[in-house]
Motif scaffolding. Structure first.
Motif, mmCIF file in Angstrom:
data_model
loop_
_atom_site.group_PDB
_atom_site.id
_atom_site.type_symbol
_atom_site.label_atom_id
_atom_site.label_comp_id
_atom_site.label_asym_id
_atom_site.label_seq_id
_atom_site.Cartn_x
_atom_site.Cartn_y
_atom_site.Cartn_z
ATOM 1 N N ALA A 181 -26.919 30.383 66.513
ATOM 2 C CA ALA A 181 -25.497 29.958 65.802
ATOM 3 C C ALA A 181 -25.600 30.170 64.291
ATOM 4 O O ALA A 181 -24.544 30.277 63.711
ATOM 5 C CB ALA A 181 -24.712 28.603 66.324
ATOM 6 N N ALA A 182 -26.669 29.711 63.764
ATOM 7 C CA ALA A 182 -26.673 29.742 62.315
ATOM 8 C C ALA A 182 -27.583 30.869 61.748
ATOM 9 O O ALA A 182 -28.336 30.679 60.749
ATOM 10 C CB ALA A 182 -27.570 28.197 61.841
ATOM 11 N N ALA A 183 -27.237 31.836 62.064
ATOM 12 C CA ALA A 183 -27.989 33.387 61.773
ATOM 13 C C ALA A 183 -27.927 33.251 60.179
ATOM 14 O O ALA A 183 -29.010 33.857 59.877
ATOM 15 C CB ALA A 183 -27.219 34.458 62.385
ATOM 16 N N ALA A 184 -27.026 32.907 59.571
ATOM 17 C CA ALA A 184 -26.898 33.246 58.124
ATOM 18 C C ALA A 184 -27.811 32.084 57.405
ATOM 19 O O ALA A 184 -28.031 32.340 55.940
ATOM 20 C CB ALA A 184 -25.451 33.104 57.524
ATOM 21 N N SER A 185 -28.219 30.873 57.892
ATOM 22 C CA SER A 185 -28.941 30.185 57.241
ATOM 23 C C SER A 185 -30.361 30.514 57.005
ATOM 24 O O SER A 185 -30.940 31.346 57.395
ATOM 25 C CB SER A 185 -28.947 28.708 58.138
ATOM 26 O OG SER A 185 -27.716 28.260 58.202
ATOM 27 N N ASP A 186 -30.860 29.808 55.912
ATOM 28 C CA ASP A 186 -32.222 30.199 55.670
ATOM 29 C C ASP A 186 -33.383 29.622 56.622
ATOM 30 O O ASP A 186 -32.991 28.811 57.302
ATOM 31 C CB ASP A 186 -32.817 29.690 54.096
ATOM 32 C CG ASP A 186 -32.605 28.315 53.768
ATOM 33 O OD1 ASP A 186 -33.090 27.590 54.545
ATOM 34 O OD2 ASP A 186 -32.305 28.066 52.629
ATOM 35 N N ASP A 187 -34.595 30.161 56.309
ATOM 36 C CA ASP A 187 -35.547 29.653 57.221
ATOM 37 C C ASP A 187 -36.047 28.412 57.211
ATOM 38 O O ASP A 187 -36.388 27.883 58.260
ATOM 39 C CB ASP A 187 -36.866 30.630 56.924
ATOM 40 C CG ASP A 187 -36.785 31.922 57.680
ATOM 41 O OD1 ASP A 187 -35.754 32.392 58.233
ATOM 42 O OD2 ASP A 187 -37.247 32.813 57.201
ATOM 43 N N ALA A 200 -30.358 17.552 58.712
ATOM 44 C CA ALA A 200 -30.685 18.922 59.033
ATOM 45 C C ALA A 200 -29.452 19.587 59.566
ATOM 46 O O ALA A 200 -29.276 20.801 59.094
ATOM 47 C CB ALA A 200 -31.933 19.035 60.173
ATOM 48 N N LEU A 201 -28.721 19.310 60.403
ATOM 49 C CA LEU A 201 -27.352 19.979 61.231
ATOM 50 C C LEU A 201 -26.522 20.233 60.198
ATOM 51 O O LEU A 201 -26.023 21.179 60.240
ATOM 52 C CB LEU A 201 -27.007 19.013 62.191
ATOM 53 C CG LEU A 201 -25.973 19.715 62.825
ATOM 54 C CD1 LEU A 201 -26.486 21.122 63.576
ATOM 55 C CD2 LEU A 201 -25.532 18.874 64.299
ATOM 56 N N SER A 202 -26.276 19.248 59.257
ATOM 57 C CA SER A 202 -25.208 19.360 58.190
ATOM 58 C C SER A 202 -25.481 20.323 56.899
ATOM 59 O O SER A 202 -25.008 21.334 56.938
ATOM 60 C CB SER A 202 -24.675 18.081 57.518
ATOM 61 O OG SER A 202 -26.007 17.514 57.040
ATOM 62 N N VAL A 203 -26.864 20.326 56.631
ATOM 63 C CA VAL A 203 -27.485 21.494 55.825
ATOM 64 C C VAL A 203 -27.412 22.770 56.415
ATOM 65 O O VAL A 203 -27.236 23.740 55.518
ATOM 66 C CB VAL A 203 -28.964 21.052 55.254
ATOM 67 C CG1 VAL A 203 -29.428 22.071 54.651
ATOM 68 C CG2 VAL A 203 -28.658 19.726 54.387
ATOM 69 N N LEU A 204 -27.821 22.816 57.683
ATOM 70 C CA LEU A 204 -27.928 24.222 58.315
ATOM 71 C C LEU A 204 -26.371 24.912 58.367
ATOM 72 O O LEU A 204 -26.355 26.036 58.463
ATOM 73 C CB LEU A 204 -28.320 23.848 59.955
ATOM 74 C CG LEU A 204 -28.476 25.223 60.632
ATOM 75 C CD1 LEU A 204 -29.684 25.819 60.237
ATOM 76 C CD2 LEU A 204 -28.721 24.914 62.240
ATOM 77 N N GLY A 205 -25.456 23.984 58.304
ATOM 78 C CA GLY A 205 -24.119 24.502 58.386
ATOM 79 C C GLY A 205 -23.362 25.004 56.997
ATOM 80 O O GLY A 205 -22.561 25.191 56.781
#
Length: 177
Positions: free
Chosen positions: A39-45, A99-104
């Motif tokens: 779901a977070a395709a645009a987030s960095d590795d 981790a979840l909030s930064v992923l967003g």
């Protein structure tokens, strides 16, 4: 423990049982991590690696603390009291929340746009009307964004046994029109 906290934990258990076998096992956390990362395709590795690590720590903490018989599964009865113990589970929740909030926030501006928030929360398994109600409770700005900090604090509050009337309660109860 407040009734609201117990309801939140029951919901989390049902969502984390990603393979639907009635107990939590390591496969559940791998499945959940895969769904959230997708779901977070645009987030960095780095952000994707951090959420995978947070899911692994979540499982490792549960397995270490609760799986006394070594069968590799955690029942809801084992899960309830442990997850609501901030001293035992607090660091795991903090890592997960951050981790979840930064992923967003793939662009790193400190803000999470509603569509990605909805995608991530849907990947976890929450119902869309409840997700929108939660997002609204975080008081989005004029451009329909909430802060990374607000979401991280909201996640931590969700696991607090003494909290009620918090934004996270909207994930348990169906919002009324």
């Amino acid at each position: 423990m407040r009734t609201e906290a117990a309801q939140r934990i029951e919901l989390v258990f049902s969502l984390f049982d990603a393979n639907g076998n009635g107990v939590l096992d390591s496969e559940d956390f791998d499945l959940m991590a895969d769904r959230v990362v997708k779901a977070a395709a645009a987030s960095d590795d780095d952000a994707k690696a951090a959420i995978r690590a947070a899911f692994r720590r979540y499982w490792k903490t549960l397995a270490t603390e609760l799986d006394a018989n070594g069968d590799g599964v955690i029942s809801v009865e084992e899960f309830r009291p442990f997850v609501l113990d901030p001293e035992r589970f607090g660091p795991t929740v903090t890592e997960f929340a951050e981790a979840l909030s930064v992923l967003g926030d793939p662009d790193g501006d400190g803000l999470i746009e509603r569509p990605l928030f909805v995608d991530l929360m849907t990947a976890i398994g929450f119902e869309e009307p409840n997700i929108h109600s939660l997002f609204d409770a975080f008081e989005p700005d004029a451009e329909d964004r909430v802060t990374v900090t607000a979401w991280a604090v909201g996640i931590k509050d969700y696991y607090a046994p003494d909290k009620a009337g918090i934004p996270g309660d909207r994930l348990v109860t169906v919002p009324t029109a």
